[in-house]
Write a protein that holds these residues in place. Structure first.
Motif, PDB file in Angstrom:
ATOM      1  N   ASP A 244     -32.744 -60.267  -7.980  1.00 44.64           N
ATOM      2  CA  ASP A 244     -34.159 -60.669  -8.474  1.00 44.64           C
ATOM      3  C   ASP A 244     -34.219 -61.886  -8.838  1.00 44.64           C
ATOM      4  O   ASP A 244     -33.380 -62.436  -9.778  1.00 44.64           O
ATOM      5  N   ARG A 245     -35.030 -62.707  -8.424  1.00 43.35           N
ATOM      6  CA  ARG A 245     -35.025 -64.103  -8.931  1.00 43.35           C
ATOM      7  C   ARG A 245     -35.430 -64.629 -10.160  1.00 43.35           C
ATOM      8  O   ARG A 245     -35.243 -65.577 -10.982  1.00 43.35           O
ATOM      9  N   ALA A 246     -36.291 -63.481 -10.632  1.00 42.85           N
ATOM     10  CA  ALA A 246     -36.875 -63.747 -12.179  1.00 42.85           C
ATOM     11  C   ALA A 246     -35.619 -63.306 -13.373  1.00 42.85           C
ATOM     12  O   ALA A 246     -35.329 -64.079 -14.083  1.00 42.85           O
ATOM     13  N   THR A 247     -35.129 -62.007 -13.026  1.00 45.60           N
ATOM     14  CA  THR A 247     -34.170 -61.611 -14.178  1.00 45.60           C
ATOM     15  C   THR A 247     -32.866 -62.041 -13.758  1.00 45.60           C
ATOM     16  O   THR A 247     -31.733 -61.843 -14.538  1.00 45.60           O
ATOM     17  N   LYS A 248     -32.493 -62.727 -12.479  1.00 47.00           N
ATOM     18  CA  LYS A 248     -31.377 -62.909 -11.827  1.00 47.00           C
ATOM     19  C   LYS A 248     -30.178 -61.793 -11.681  1.00 47.00           C
ATOM     20  O   LYS A 248     -29.154 -62.039 -11.698  1.00 47.00           O
ATOM     21  N   LEU A 249     -30.708 -60.610 -11.599  1.00 47.54           N
ATOM     22  CA  LEU A 249     -29.959 -59.424 -11.302  1.00 47.54           C
ATOM     23  C   LEU A 249     -29.525 -59.525  -9.949  1.00 47.54           C
ATOM     24  O   LEU A 249     -30.194 -60.052  -8.941  1.00 47.54           O
ATOM     25  N   ASP A 250     -28.112 -59.343  -9.936  1.00 48.13           N
ATOM     26  CA  ASP A 250     -27.586 -59.492  -8.492  1.00 48.13           C
ATOM     27  C   ASP A 250     -26.418 -58.376  -8.397  1.00 48.13           C
ATOM     28  O   ASP A 250     -25.276 -58.684  -8.752  1.00 48.13           O
ATOM     29  N   LEU A 251     -26.740 -57.452  -7.761  1.00 52.19           N
ATOM     30  CA  LEU A 251     -25.974 -56.158  -7.427  1.00 52.19           C
ATOM     31  C   LEU A 251     -25.685 -55.956  -6.165  1.00 52.19           C
ATOM     32  O   LEU A 251     -26.424 -55.915  -5.241  1.00 52.19           O
ATOM     33  N   LYS A 252     -24.302 -55.936  -5.581  1.00 51.13           N
ATOM     34  CA  LYS A 252     -23.858 -55.610  -4.211  1.00 51.13           C
ATOM     35  C   LYS A 252     -24.090 -54.185  -4.168  1.00 51.13           C
ATOM     36  O   LYS A 252     -23.800 -53.188  -5.089  1.00 51.13           O
ATOM     37  N   PRO A 253     -24.026 -53.705  -3.014  1.00 46.63           N
ATOM     38  CA  PRO A 253     -23.974 -52.245  -2.670  1.00 46.63           C
ATOM     39  C   PRO A 253     -22.950 -51.653  -3.239  1.00 46.63           C
ATOM     40  O   PRO A 253     -21.442 -52.038  -3.263  1.00 46.63           O
ATOM     41  N   GLY A 254     -22.985 -50.377  -4.041  1.00 46.68           N
ATOM     42  CA  GLY A 254     -21.891 -49.675  -4.398  1.00 46.68           C
ATOM     43  C   GLY A 254     -22.035 -49.193  -6.017  1.00 46.68           C
ATOM     44  O   GLY A 254     -23.481 -49.176  -6.541  1.00 46.68           O
ATOM     45  N   LYS A 255     -20.976 -49.016  -6.833  1.00 44.08           N
ATOM     46  CA  LYS A 255     -21.510 -48.660  -8.240  1.00 44.08           C
ATOM     47  C   LYS A 255     -20.820 -49.723  -8.945  1.00 44.08           C
ATOM     48  O   LYS A 255     -20.204 -50.600  -8.751  1.00 44.08           O
ATOM     49  N   HIS A 256     -21.620 -49.832 -10.154  1.00 41.92           N
ATOM     50  CA  HIS A 256     -21.362 -50.820 -11.154  1.00 41.92           C
ATOM     51  C   HIS A 256     -21.834 -50.347 -12.610  1.00 41.92           C
ATOM     52  O   HIS A 256     -22.571 -49.552 -12.849  1.00 41.92           O
ATOM     53  N   ARG A 257     -20.664 -50.654 -13.389  1.00 48.46           N
ATOM     54  CA  ARG A 257     -21.086 -50.154 -14.799  1.00 48.46           C
ATOM     55  C   ARG A 257     -21.554 -51.281 -15.553  1.00 48.46           C
ATOM     56  O   ARG A 257     -21.072 -52.437 -15.530  1.00 48.46           O
ATOM     57  N   LEU A 258     -22.648 -50.988 -16.191  1.00 49.07           N
ATOM     58  CA  LEU A 258     -23.533 -52.165 -16.770  1.00 49.07           C
ATOM     59  C   LEU A 258     -23.689 -52.106 -18.151  1.00 49.07           C
ATOM     60  O   LEU A 258     -23.774 -50.811 -18.921  1.00 49.07           O
ATOM     61  N   GLY A 259     -23.077 -53.054 -19.165  1.00 45.88           N
ATOM     62  CA  GLY A 259     -23.420 -53.136 -20.536  1.00 45.88           C
ATOM     63  C   GLY A 259     -24.691 -53.481 -20.622  1.00 45.88           C
ATOM     64  O   GLY A 259     -25.680 -53.512 -19.966  1.00 45.88           O
TER      65      GLY A 259
END
Length: 336
Positions: A166-181
């Motif tokens: 997302d260019r606004a929030t700068k979210l950048d997740l690759k396919p797979g699982k991610h633990r987010l703080g």
């Protein structure tokens, strides 16, 4: 008092488990309980450094960015969550201005404009008039509570089958699982420019996050630990608990009733859409609900019936499609 959108997501997890009935209520209502979760886009609850780090700045319109109706069945064995897109066309009911005391006539608007014009009272009245539901209670939350609550439970695991940028929030997740703080989770649930699905895609990601937050709370047995539950409830409710009618004790007591609800007994939907209305000079571009399908959905909630037939396990579109809304069980959004 300004409040912001994204704590609504983790708070819904708490409400799913806590029953979300009104304080002093001896038993659930005969037709279940309806809670309106609302989050406005005020940006004054987090620091300037956090705004920069998690790209949460920008102009605030003091309107609701998120509206979700949470229906808890009378037996507290099923929860249905319906997202109401912020750009939905709405007819704001006639009301009295809370500041001037003057009467204001009914007028057309986007649904998220109800808060700016009349606060939570007008927002509730607008949603009630559009859905035919009685809103038993509402809850407002902000960025600060969201970040702190996610961090308090050790983060939330999310998964994606495709890249999410997302260019606004700068979210950048690759396919797979991610633990987010907390801060990363804020970016995840706020992002609406990942694809052309815009707010519909954001609602779906928020609902995926809800399922995973619920699973995490259950796996860690946090909601059967009175001390841990009380701490989380206080974080979620913050200073607004009195005006909203909830107390930490209410949520702790009710958590024991629903902590075993499995994801398959939760349902997630977005109100069915017919497409875009013609653009109007006074309110701009708005989304049109599919009146017949929306009425059928809210009738089921009024009658405390499930949205899905027994044994039905539809798969969601990812990204979602404007006029082909799919109601899914929480298990469809769970990470494998």
């Amino acid at each position: 008092m300004k409040r912001t959108l994204s704590s609504v997501v983790l708070a819904t997890s708490a409400l799913l488990l806590a029953g979300a009935v009104l304080p002093g209520e001896a038993a659930p209502a005969a037709h279940g309980t309806n809670i309106l979760l609302m989050g406005t886009d005020g940006r004054d609850t987090i620091s300037a450094a956090e705004k920069r780090e998690f790209h949460a700045g920008g102009f605030a319109c003091d309107c609701t960015d998120v509206l979700m109706v949470v229906h808890v069945s009378a037996r507290r064995d099923r929860v249905s969550v319906v997202g109401l897109p912020r750009d939905s066309y709405a007819d704001l009911p006639a009301h009295r201005d809370e500041i001037t005391g003057k009467k204001r006539p009914a007028r057309p608007s986007k649904i998220n404009g109800a808060y700016a014009e009349g606060g939570p009272r007008l927002t509730v009245a607008t949603v009630e008039s559009m859905t035919g539901l009685r809103v038993d209670h509402y809850l407002q939350l902000d960025f600060r509570r969201f970040i702190d609550a996610v961090n308090e439970v050790g983060g939330v695991e999310v998964c994606t089958a495709r890249p999410l940028k997302d260019r606004a929030t700068k979210l950048d997740l690759k396919p797979g699982k991610h633990r987010l703080g907390g801060g990363q989770a804020l970016q995840y649930v706020r992002s609406r420019k990942v694809d052309r699905a815009a707010d519909l895609g954001r609602i779906q990601r928020q609902q995926r996050f809800l399922v995973q937050a619920l699973r995490g709370l259950q796996a860690k047995h946090l909601l059967t630990d009175p001390v841990a539950t009380a701490g989380l409830a206080r974080t979620l409710l913050g200073s607004g608990r009195g005006e909203q009618g909830f107390t930490a004790r209410d949520l702790v007591e009710l958590a024991t009733a629903l902590h075993k609800v499995p994801a398959r007994n939760t349902e997630f939907a977005t109100v069915p859409m017919a497409g875009f209305n013609p653009t109007r000079q006074d309110i701009g571009s708005t989304l049109a609900w599919d009146r017949a399908k929306a009425a059928a959905m809210f009738t089921k909630l009024r009658e405390d019936r499930p949205l899905l037939r027994p044994g039905a396990h539809p798969k969601p579109y990812d990204p979602p499609r404007m006029t082909r809304a799919v109601t899914v069980r929480g298990s469809a959004y769970a990470c494998r």
